[in-house]
Design a protein around this motif. Sequence first.
Motif, PDB file in Angstrom:
ATOM      1  N   GLN A 135      50.346  45.408  61.684  1.00 15.47           N
ATOM      2  CA  GLN A 135      49.094  45.531  60.943  1.00 15.47           C
ATOM      3  C   GLN A 135      48.881  44.273  60.111  1.00 15.47           C
ATOM      4  N   ASP A 136      47.620  43.895  59.920  1.00 20.03           N
ATOM      5  CA  ASP A 136      47.258  42.729  59.129  1.00 20.03           C
ATOM      6  C   ASP A 136      47.161  43.147  57.661  1.00 20.03           C
ATOM      7  N   LEU A 137      47.939  42.500  56.803  1.00 23.66           N
ATOM      8  CA  LEU A 137      48.033  42.888  55.401  1.00 23.66           C
ATOM      9  C   LEU A 137      46.693  42.797  54.675  1.00 23.66           C
ATOM     10  N   LYS A 138      46.044  41.653  54.730  1.00 18.03           N
ATOM     11  CA  LYS A 138      44.793  41.479  53.989  1.00 18.03           C
ATOM     12  C   LYS A 138      43.683  42.355  54.554  1.00 18.03           C
ATOM     13  N   ASP A 139      43.563  42.405  55.850  1.00 21.29           N
ATOM     14  CA  ASP A 139      42.522  43.211  56.486  1.00 21.29           C
ATOM     15  C   ASP A 139      42.669  44.685  56.105  1.00 21.29           C
ATOM     16  N   ASN A 140      43.897  45.182  56.112  1.00 21.72           N
ATOM     17  CA  ASN A 140      44.115  46.582  55.751  1.00 21.72           C
ATOM     18  C   ASN A 140      43.835  46.844  54.276  1.00 21.72           C
ATOM     19  N   LEU A 141      44.172  45.907  53.400  1.00 24.22           N
ATOM     20  CA  LEU A 141      43.859  46.089  51.980  1.00 24.22           C
ATOM     21  C   LEU A 141      42.353  46.038  51.737  1.00 24.22           C
ATOM     22  N   ARG A 142      41.665  45.141  52.423  1.00 29.31           N
ATOM     23  CA  ARG A 142      40.199  45.059  52.317  1.00 29.31           C
ATOM     24  C   ARG A 142      39.573  46.381  52.773  1.00 29.31           C
ATOM     25  N   ASN A 143      40.022  46.889  53.918  1.00 28.98           N
ATOM     26  CA  ASN A 143      39.485  48.155  54.440  1.00 28.98           C
ATOM     27  C   ASN A 143      39.822  49.323  53.521  1.00 28.98           C
ATOM     28  N   PHE A 144      41.028  49.333  52.955  1.00 23.93           N
ATOM     29  CA  PHE A 144      41.421  50.393  52.030  1.00 23.93           C
ATOM     30  C   PHE A 144      40.487  50.419  50.820  1.00 23.93           C
ATOM     31  N   ALA A 145      40.195  49.247  50.285  1.00 23.25           N
ATOM     32  CA  ALA A 145      39.300  49.155  49.122  1.00 23.25           C
ATOM     33  C   ALA A 145      37.917  49.707  49.466  1.00 23.25           C
ATOM     34  N   LYS A 146      37.415  49.374  50.631  1.00 26.27           N
ATOM     35  CA  LYS A 146      36.089  49.858  51.039  1.00 26.27           C
ATOM     36  C   LYS A 146      36.099  51.361  51.305  1.00 26.27           C
ATOM     37  N   GLN A 147      37.091  51.839  52.038  1.00 25.15           N
ATOM     38  CA  GLN A 147      37.157  53.261  52.384  1.00 25.15           C
ATOM     39  C   GLN A 147      37.324  54.150  51.161  1.00 25.15           C
ATOM     40  N   ASN A 148      38.004  53.640  50.144  1.00 21.33           N
ATOM     41  CA  ASN A 148      38.244  54.433  48.936  1.00 21.33           C
ATOM     42  C   ASN A 148      37.295  54.081  47.799  1.00 21.33           C
TER      43      ASN A 148
END
Length: 131
Positions: A12-25
């Motif tokens: 998994q891509d660290l930054k991409d997943n953190l960006r998506n987590f911020a948006k989803q939550n």
Amino acid sequence: MKIFAIRLKPNQDLKDNLRNFAKQNHLQSGFILTAVGSLKQATLRFANQDNSQLLTEKFEIVSLVGTLSLHGIHLHISLSDKNGKTIGGHLLDGCLISTTAEIVIGTSQDFIFMRTLDAETGYQELEIKHT
């Protein structure tokens, strides 16, 4: 303060997943409380450099700091190689998890972290709004 805990898995891509987590939550004012794990590839921008650097070896994540919101993220990472040599820089897309990344994120109801263009720096910089 509200606290979230996530685990990222291999590839998994660290930054991409953190960006998506911020948006989803719908995070308005997130910040990294702690993070540990490993990367099998790192893409960083070092201090005072315009270009990114791709590093293709295994690293331990020894530090991850910064802010994240659905309006944008700004994170710095420190990594240690097999000899204990530590490097760090601006986290970019392309940092791939080796075995795991365990990340704890805090958020405050008192702020909204925006990203706006700063004419002086030329970058999207943090703008803090109080709620």
